[in-house]
Scaffold this active site. Structure first.
Site, PDB file in Angstrom:
ATOM      1  N   ASP A  90       0.826  -1.205   0.000  1.00 18.05           N
ATOM      2  CA  ASP A  90       0.000   0.000   0.000  1.00 18.05           C
ATOM      3  C   ASP A  90       0.858   1.250   0.000  1.00 18.05           C
ATOM      4  O   ASP A  90       0.482   2.269  -0.591  1.00 18.05           O
ATOM      5  CB  ASP A  90      -0.923  -0.020   1.224  1.00 18.05           C
ATOM      6  CG  ASP A  90      -2.003   1.044   1.140  1.00 18.05           C
ATOM      7  OD1 ASP A  90      -2.430   1.381   0.032  1.00 18.05           O
ATOM      8  OD2 ASP A  90      -2.419   1.540   2.197  1.00 18.05           O
ATOM      9  N   HIS A 144      -7.053   0.997   9.822  1.00 11.77           N
ATOM     10  CA  HIS A 144      -6.112   1.411   8.772  1.00 11.77           C
ATOM     11  C   HIS A 144      -6.267   2.921   8.581  1.00 11.77           C
ATOM     12  O   HIS A 144      -7.186   3.369   7.895  1.00 11.77           O
ATOM     13  CB  HIS A 144      -6.456   0.646   7.489  1.00 11.77           C
ATOM     14  CG  HIS A 144      -5.563   0.921   6.320  1.00 11.77           C
ATOM     15  ND1 HIS A 144      -4.798  -0.060   5.738  1.00 11.77           N
ATOM     16  CD2 HIS A 144      -5.310   2.045   5.613  1.00 11.77           C
ATOM     17  CE1 HIS A 144      -4.127   0.445   4.715  1.00 11.77           C
ATOM     18  NE2 HIS A 144      -4.437   1.734   4.618  1.00 11.77           N
ATOM     19  N   CYS A 183      -2.574   8.242  -1.676  1.00 15.73           N
ATOM     20  CA  CYS A 183      -3.693   7.655  -2.409  1.00 15.73           C
ATOM     21  C   CYS A 183      -3.927   8.475  -3.666  1.00 15.73           C
ATOM     22  O   CYS A 183      -4.291   9.648  -3.569  1.00 15.73           O
ATOM     23  CB  CYS A 183      -4.969   7.612  -1.560  1.00 15.73           C
ATOM     24  SG  CYS A 183      -6.382   6.924  -2.479  1.00 15.73           S
TER      25      CYS A 183
END
Length: 302
Positions: A15, A206, A239
């Site tokens: 990630d 998270h 992101c």
């Protein structure tokens, strides 16, 4: 798990790296994972079997896994979006995979080009393949505390999506604050609502640190009964679908937090800091971990 322990799921090599501008070759990613494991982290995301066209940073995940001999004391997880990804995970000998969806329709369509319901339908054959091969499946729900497109997300929508993943067979559901907008009061409400629909022991947290709330939100989740936390060495990541979003909460910061609270993480802080140094040198970046910066300043001061 001991009542005085927490489990950290290290997501930096997946990630984290998939949202960094530079792409590391498989050998560098494998070396990062080796260093993280040597520092005591026992649950590490090793990569993702996704299209290299869309996520070039994850190309060569099979090579990463091949460079990491299986260990009984180490869980290496990979993200799979569909049957094809699951087949690649099986071929690579994976013992755990993760599937992902969102609590926001708009985010899901922009992220994986389908509705929430369509994404869940894609997971049905993945779950069947996993059951047949004895592979554990972890589920991710993004945008649990807000979406860059839909704005605030009703708690009921998060609970519904998380419940579906749990009912499908995911052994653990990671609740992701993708845009880092949450505050502790919202975290407490969300965890309490989800815990009404599934055991709190099956929930993980998270958090991203966009607004500087990630550590505070981890404490709120801990108070709500959660004992599993995703984190990223050196705060790697961001992101691409969330403008301005920073990386996951830094693993170093959570080790310092939880060990300071008397909770065992099983990880060596100094070893993780050095693993983060390795990643930062490879990427040409500065650490986002406040604890790593403080540790370095103290070392420099003698």
């Amino acid at each position: 798990m001991s009542p005085t322990a927490v489990r950290l799921v290290e997501v930096g090599a997946r990630d984290g790296l998939q949202n960094e501008a530079h792409t590391l070759p498989p050998e560098a990613r494998a070396e990062l994972i080796r260093r993280l494991a040597a520092a005591g982290l026992r649950h590490i995301e090793a990569g993702a079997f996704v299209s290299p066209r869309w996520v070039p940073q994850m190309a060569g995940t099979d090579a990463v896994l091949a460079a990491l001999p299986a260990r009984d004391d180490l869980t290496l997880s990979v993200l799979v979006p569909n049957e094809r990804g699951m087949a690649m995970a099986i071929e690579s000998g994976c013992r755990e995979v993760a599937v992902f969806t969102a609590a926001s329709e708009a985010f899901n369509r922009r992220n994986i080009n389908c509705s929430i319901e369509e994404s869940l339908a894609r997971f049905e054959p993945v779950m069947a393949m996993a059951k047949e091969k004895g592979i554990a499946v972890r589920g991710y729900v993004s945008c649990v505390l807000g979406c860059p497109y839909d704005g605030p997300i009703p708690v009921a929508d998060v609970v519904a999506t998380a419940s579906r993943l749990y009912q499908m067979g995911c052994y653990e559901i990671s609740l992701g604050d993708t845009i880092g907008a949450g505050v502790p009061s919202a975290v407490r409400d969300l965890v309490a609502a989800c815990a009404m629909a599934m055991p709190v022991a099956r929930l993980a947290a998270h958090f991203h640190d966009t607004w500087g709330m990630a550590v505070a939100n981890c404490v709120a989740a801990l108070e709500g009964g959660i004992r599993v936390f995703d984190s990223s060495v050196s705060g790697l990541g961001g992101c691409p679908y969330s403008p301005g979003a920073t990386g996951n909460v830094a693993t170093e910061d959570l080790i310092y937090l939880f060990e300071g609270m008397g909770l065992d993480t099983g990880a060596d802080l100094e070893g993780v800091i050095h693993a983060g140094d390795f990643a930062d040198r490879q990427l040409g970046r500065e650490t986002a971990s406040r604890v790593a910066r403080a540790w370095r300043a103290r070392q420099a001061a003698g």
